[in-house]
Motif scaffolding. Structure first.
Motif, PDB file in Angstrom:
ATOM      1  N   UNK A 200       0.845  -1.194   0.000  1.00 19.27           N
ATOM      2  CA  UNK A 200       0.000   0.000   0.000  1.00 19.27           C
ATOM      3  C   UNK A 200       0.880   1.245   0.000  1.00 19.27           C
ATOM      4  N   UNK A 201       0.476   2.279  -0.738  1.00 20.76           N
ATOM      5  CA  UNK A 201       1.297   3.490  -0.817  1.00 20.76           C
ATOM      6  C   UNK A 201       1.288   4.254   0.498  1.00 20.76           C
ATOM      7  N   UNK A 202       2.322   5.056   0.687  1.00 24.46           N
ATOM      8  CA  UNK A 202       2.437   5.830   1.910  1.00 24.46           C
ATOM      9  C   UNK A 202       1.319   6.866   1.985  1.00 24.46           C
ATOM     10  N   UNK A 203       0.748   7.011   3.174  1.00 26.46           N
ATOM     11  CA  UNK A 203      -0.262   8.042   3.408  1.00 26.46           C
ATOM     12  C   UNK A 203       0.420   9.289   3.968  1.00 26.46           C
ATOM     13  N   UNK A 204      -0.278  10.392   3.886  1.00 25.30           N
ATOM     14  CA  UNK A 204       0.330  11.673   4.250  1.00 25.30           C
ATOM     15  C   UNK A 204       0.821  11.705   5.694  1.00 25.30           C
ATOM     16  N   UNK A 205       0.073  11.043   6.622  1.00 24.48           N
ATOM     17  CA  UNK A 205       0.439  11.110   8.037  1.00 24.48           C
ATOM     18  C   UNK A 205       1.120   9.845   8.540  1.00 24.48           C
ATOM     19  N   UNK A 206       1.587   8.977   7.643  1.00 22.72           N
ATOM     20  CA  UNK A 206       2.283   7.763   8.058  1.00 22.72           C
ATOM     21  C   UNK A 206       3.623   8.100   8.700  1.00 22.72           C
ATOM     22  N   UNK A 207       3.885   7.506   9.838  1.00 26.45           N
ATOM     23  CA  UNK A 207       5.178   7.685  10.492  1.00 26.45           C
ATOM     24  C   UNK A 207       6.256   6.815   9.844  1.00 26.45           C
ATOM     25  N   UNK A 208       5.839   5.647   9.380  1.00 25.09           N
ATOM     26  CA  UNK A 208       6.810   4.631   8.978  1.00 25.09           C
ATOM     27  C   UNK A 208       6.472   4.111   7.581  1.00 25.09           C
ATOM     28  N   UNK A 209       7.456   4.094   6.690  1.00 30.06           N
ATOM     29  CA  UNK A 209       7.256   3.554   5.352  1.00 30.06           C
ATOM     30  C   UNK A 209       8.619   3.190   4.770  1.00 30.06           C
ATOM     31  N   UNK A 210       8.573   2.430   3.660  1.00 33.96           N
ATOM     32  CA  UNK A 210       9.793   1.934   3.027  1.00 33.96           C
ATOM     33  C   UNK A 210       9.725   2.166   1.520  1.00 33.96           C
ATOM     34  N   UNK A 211      10.888   2.173   0.899  1.00 35.52           N
ATOM     35  CA  UNK A 211      10.961   2.310  -0.560  1.00 35.52           C
ATOM     36  C   UNK A 211      10.740   0.951  -1.211  1.00 35.52           C
ATOM     37  N   UNK A 212      10.149   0.967  -2.397  1.00 33.90           N
ATOM     38  CA  UNK A 212       9.928  -0.257  -3.156  1.00 33.90           C
ATOM     39  C   UNK A 212       9.918   0.097  -4.644  1.00 33.90           C
ATOM     40  N   UNK A 213       9.933  -0.888  -5.534  1.00 36.92           N
ATOM     41  CA  UNK A 213       9.835  -0.605  -6.977  1.00 36.92           C
ATOM     42  C   UNK A 213       8.530   0.079  -7.365  1.00 36.92           C
ATOM     43  N   UNK A 214       7.532   0.058  -6.453  1.00 33.83           N
ATOM     44  CA  UNK A 214       6.208   0.620  -6.778  1.00 33.83           C
ATOM     45  C   UNK A 214       5.948   1.902  -6.009  1.00 33.83           C
ATOM     46  N   UNK A 215       6.988   2.423  -5.373  1.00 33.67           N
ATOM     47  CA  UNK A 215       6.849   3.656  -4.610  1.00 33.67           C
ATOM     48  C   UNK A 215       6.959   3.417  -3.114  1.00 33.67           C
ATOM     49  N   UNK A 216       7.044   4.501  -2.369  1.00 38.26           N
ATOM     50  CA  UNK A 216       7.126   4.379  -0.910  1.00 38.26           C
ATOM     51  C   UNK A 216       5.812   3.852  -0.345  1.00 38.26           C
ATOM     52  N   UNK A 217       5.936   3.040   0.683  1.00 38.20           N
ATOM     53  CA  UNK A 217       4.743   2.488   1.307  1.00 38.20           C
ATOM     54  C   UNK A 217       5.106   1.404   2.307  1.00 38.20           C
ATOM     55  N   UNK A 218       4.192   0.462   2.496  1.00 45.72           N
ATOM     56  CA  UNK A 218       4.446  -0.645   3.417  1.00 45.72           C
ATOM     57  C   UNK A 218       3.662  -1.880   2.966  1.00 45.72           C
ATOM     58  N   UNK A 219       4.108  -3.043   3.415  1.00 43.71           N
ATOM     59  CA  UNK A 219       3.484  -4.290   2.938  1.00 43.71           C
ATOM     60  C   UNK A 219       2.125  -4.540   3.574  1.00 43.71           C
ATOM     61  N   UNK A 220       1.341  -5.375   2.924  1.00 48.22           N
ATOM     62  CA  UNK A 220       0.088  -5.852   3.499  1.00 48.22           C
ATOM     63  C   UNK A 220       0.375  -6.937   4.522  1.00 48.22           C
ATOM     64  N   UNK A 221      -0.529  -7.094   5.475  1.00 55.12           N
ATOM     65  CA  UNK A 221      -0.366  -8.043   6.575  1.00 55.12           C
ATOM     66  C   UNK A 221      -0.148  -9.475   6.069  1.00 55.12           C
ATOM     67  N   UNK A 222      -0.931  -9.894   5.082  1.00 52.51           N
ATOM     68  CA  UNK A 222      -0.865 -11.286   4.625  1.00 52.51           C
ATOM     69  C   UNK A 222       0.488 -11.622   4.009  1.00 52.51           C
ATOM     70  N   UNK A 223       1.145 -10.617   3.445  1.00 50.80           N
ATOM     71  CA  UNK A 223       2.435 -10.849   2.802  1.00 50.80           C
ATOM     72  C   UNK A 223       3.538 -11.073   3.824  1.00 50.80           C
ATOM     73  N   UNK A 224       3.388 -10.492   4.993  1.00 48.75           N
ATOM     74  CA  UNK A 224       4.431 -10.591   6.014  1.00 48.75           C
ATOM     75  C   UNK A 224       4.717 -12.042   6.390  1.00 48.75           C
ATOM     76  N   UNK A 225       3.669 -12.793   6.706  1.00 50.48           N
ATOM     77  CA  UNK A 225       3.873 -14.186   7.143  1.00 50.48           C
ATOM     78  C   UNK A 225       4.362 -15.061   5.998  1.00 50.48           C
ATOM     79  N   UNK A 226       3.873 -14.802   4.774  1.00 49.56           N
ATOM     80  CA  UNK A 226       4.346 -15.581   3.623  1.00 49.56           C
ATOM     81  C   UNK A 226       5.851 -15.415   3.427  1.00 49.56           C
ATOM     82  N   UNK A 227       6.335 -14.192   3.631  1.00 51.99           N
ATOM     83  CA  UNK A 227       7.762 -13.919   3.447  1.00 51.99           C
ATOM     84  C   UNK A 227       8.604 -14.507   4.574  1.00 51.99           C
ATOM     85  N   UNK A 228       8.157 -14.346   5.804  1.00 51.65           N
ATOM     86  CA  UNK A 228       8.971 -14.799   6.940  1.00 51.65           C
ATOM     87  C   UNK A 228       8.993 -16.320   7.077  1.00 51.65           C
TER      88      UNK A 228
END
Length: 458
Positions: A200-228
Motif C-alpha cells: 500500500x502506498x504511503x499516506x500523508x500522516x504515516x510515520x513509517x514507510x519503506x521504498x519499493x519498486x512501486x513507490x514508498x509504502x508498506x506491505x500488506x499483513x498477509x504478505x508478512x507471514x508468507x515472506x517470513x
C-alpha cells in the motif's frame, strides 16, 4: 510404575506417533514431517499495538504444548513465531498515544514476552519481526507480479484472486461467494472486491514507510507471514498454526501467495487452528466491554492456574472463560503442587497415558485429568512422585507454594461465610473489613449469583 516410561528429556526420538487435525483436509491425520530430522512449525504471533488478550494467550499456550510434544518425539524442531510490527492498528495507536511507532512496538513486545513467560511458555526457535524483513516481502510481491498473479493500481499492488483457481480451498470461502464488504475492503483501485493488498502506498500522516519498486509504502499483513515463513522454513514446511479467526482471510491469502509465488502446490502440510475463547458465554469484544487482558488476569491468578484453565478444553473447541473454570483450575493446580513440594530424587519419567492423550490431537483435557489423578495417587504412594514432576513439567505446570493446612482452610471458610452473611444483612462496611482481612491472608474472592468462590493468590 505401570504405564510409565522413562522420560529421557525433550530432545529425544520416540516410537509413538502424533495425530493432528488438518484444517486443509478437514480430518485427523498421523503427523508425517517433510524431514524427520528437522520438523518445522510457523505460528502467527501478536500484532504489537497493545497487550494481548486471553484469546491470544490461549493460542500461545496451545502451540507451546504442541512444541513440547514435537520436541519429545523428534530430534530437532524449528518453531517460528513472528512479531507483526507493521500494521494500521499500530499506526493508529501510536498517533493516539503521541509516541513513535518504534517506542510503541518495543514496549508492547516486552509486555507480550513478560505475559507469556508468566504462563511458562518456552522460547521459540526464531522470532522474526516484520520490519526486519521488508526486502523479503518485496521479493514475494515481485514474484507474484512476474507470474501475472498481481497487478499495480493507484500505487497499490494487489493479488488478483480470480486468477487463482485454488483460492478458497483452505477456508472454504470461494472467491465468487465472498460478499463485497464482508471482511474485504471495497476500493476503487481494486479490479474485484476480493482482491487483497500486497503493498500500500504511503499516506500523508504515516510515520513509517519503506521504498519499493512501486513507490514508498508498506506491505500488506498477509504478505508478512508468507515472506517470513519462506525465509526460515523454506517454500514448504510441516505445520502452520494460529487462531481460527485467522483462517479467513489471513491464512487463505497467505496460502495463496506462497503457492503462486514459489510454484508449490502445498506450502503447508498441516494447518492447525485453535478455537475461540468466550467470556461467560459471550463473545469477547470491545463493544461488550468484556475483553480480558492476560496481564490483568495474571494479577489475580498464577501462570499455572491460567495455563491449566486455557488447556482444560480441547484446543479446537470454544473455551468459555468463567469464575467457575478458574476455581476448578486453581483446585487442580493446588492438588498437583502438593506433590511438587514433596521430596524428589530428580528421576524423570512420563506417564504413557498422558503422552497418549497429547499425541491424540493434543487432548489436553485428558492429559490434565490424568495428571490430577496421578497427583492424588502420589500423595499416598511416593513411587508416583517422579511421574507427577515430569508430567507437570511436560505440560508447563510449575509448582508454587499455595497449599493450605486444614486449619487455614477452616478459618478462610468461616470468614467467607461471615462476609456473605454481612452482605445479606446489608452490613457492607463489615463485609469490606472481612474482604480486606481475607486479602491480607492472600485470598482472592469472586462473587457471583451462586455465592462467593475463593482461591489463594499465587
Amino acid at each position: 510404575m505401570r504405564g510409565n516410561t522413562v522420560f529421557p528429556g525433550l530432545l529425544v526420538m520416540s516410537s509413538i506417533s502424533l495425530s493432528l487435525y488438518n484444517r486443509f483436509t478437514q480430518k485427523k491425520e498421523v503427523f508425517s514431517p517433510n524431514n524427520p530430522d528437522r520438523v518445522t512449525m510457523y505460528v502467527c504471533g501478536p500484532t504489537v499495538y497493545g497487550p494481548i488478550h486471553m484469546g491470544n494467550g490461549r493460542s500461545v499456550v496451545v502451540f507451546d504444548v504442541l512444541f513440547r510434544v514435537l520436541r519429545y518425539l523428534f530430534s530437532k524442531v524449528t518453531y517460528v513465531r513472528n512479531i507483526t510490527d507493521v500494521d494500521d492498528k499500530i499506526n493508529a495507536q501510536a498517533k493516539m498515544l503521541e509516541i513513535s511507532i518504534s517506542d510503541l512496538t518495543k514496549q508492547t513486545t516486552a509486555q507480550f514476552h513478560q505475559d507469556i513467560e508468566a504462563l511458562h511458555v518456552l522460547p521459540v526457535t526464531v522470532e522474526p519481526k516484520a520490519t526486519q524483513h521488508i526486502p523479503h516481502m518485496i521479493a514475494v510481491i515481485q514474484a507474484l507480479l512476474d507470474k501475472g498473479m498481481a497487478y499495480i493500481s493507484q500505487g497499490h499492488v494487489l493479488f488478483d484472486v480470480l486468477k487463482d483457481s485454488c483460492y478458497g480451498a483452505l477456508s472454504g470461502a470461494h472467491a465468487e461467494e465472498i460478499l463485497a464488504g464482508a471482511r474485504v475492503e471495497i476500493a476503487p483501485y481494486k479490479r474485484n472486491p476480493q482482491d487483497f493488498v500486497l503493498w500500500k502506498p504511503v499516506a500523508e500522516d504515516d510515520q513509517e514507510f519503506w521504498s519499493s519498486p512501486w513507490g514508498d509504502g508498506r506491505p500488506g499483513w498477509h504478505t508478512e507471514c508468507a515472506a517470513m515463513s519462506r525465509e526460515y522454513l523454506g517454500v514448504s514446511f510441516d505445520i502452520h498454526g494460529g487462531g481460527a479467526d485467522l483462517l479467513f482471510p489471513h491464512h487463505e491469502n497467505e496460502n495463496a501467495q506462497s503457492r503462486n509465488a514459489w510454484g508449490v502446490s502445498c506450502p503447508v502440510k498441516h494447518w492447525v487452528h485453535n478455537g475461540m475463547l468466550m467470556i461467560d458465554g459471550q463473545k469477547m469484544s470491545k463493544s461488550l466491554g468484556n475483553v480480558l487482558l492476560l496481564k490483568d488476569a495474571l494479577t489475580q491468578y498464577s501462570g499455572s492456574v491460567i495455563r491449566w484453565a486455557l488447556l482444560s478444553s480441547h484446543y479446537r473447541h470454544t473455551l468459555d472463560w468463567s469464575a467457575s473454570l478458574l476455581h476448578q483450575a486453581t483446585q487442580c493446580v493446588e492438588s498437583v503442587n502438593r506433590v511438587l513440594e514433596l521430596p524428589w530424587d530428580g528421576k524423570l519419567c512420563v506417564d504413557a497415558d498422558i503422552l497418549a492423550y497429547l499425541c491424540d490431537d493434543l487432548n489436553t483435557p485428558g492429559a490434565l485429568n490424568s495428571l490430577h489423578l496421578l497427583a492424588k495417587r502420589a500423595l499416598h504412594d511416593p513411587d508416583w512422585v517422579p511421574a507427577v514432576h515430569t508430567c507437570a513439567q511436560f505440560l508447563g505446570i510449575h509448582g508454587a507454594s499455595i497449599c493450605l493446612t486444614q486449619e487455614a482452610r477452616d478459618k478462610i471458610e468461616k470468614l467467607v461465610k461471615e462476609r456473605e452473611y454481612a452482605r445479606g444483612e446489608k452490613n457492607f462496611q463489615y463485609a469490606d473489613e472481612l474482604r480486606k482481612e481475607l486479602e491480607n491472608l492472600g485470598i482472592v474472592l469472586e462473587d457471583n449469583a451462586q455465592g462467593t468462590i475463593w482461591h489463594k493468590r499465587v
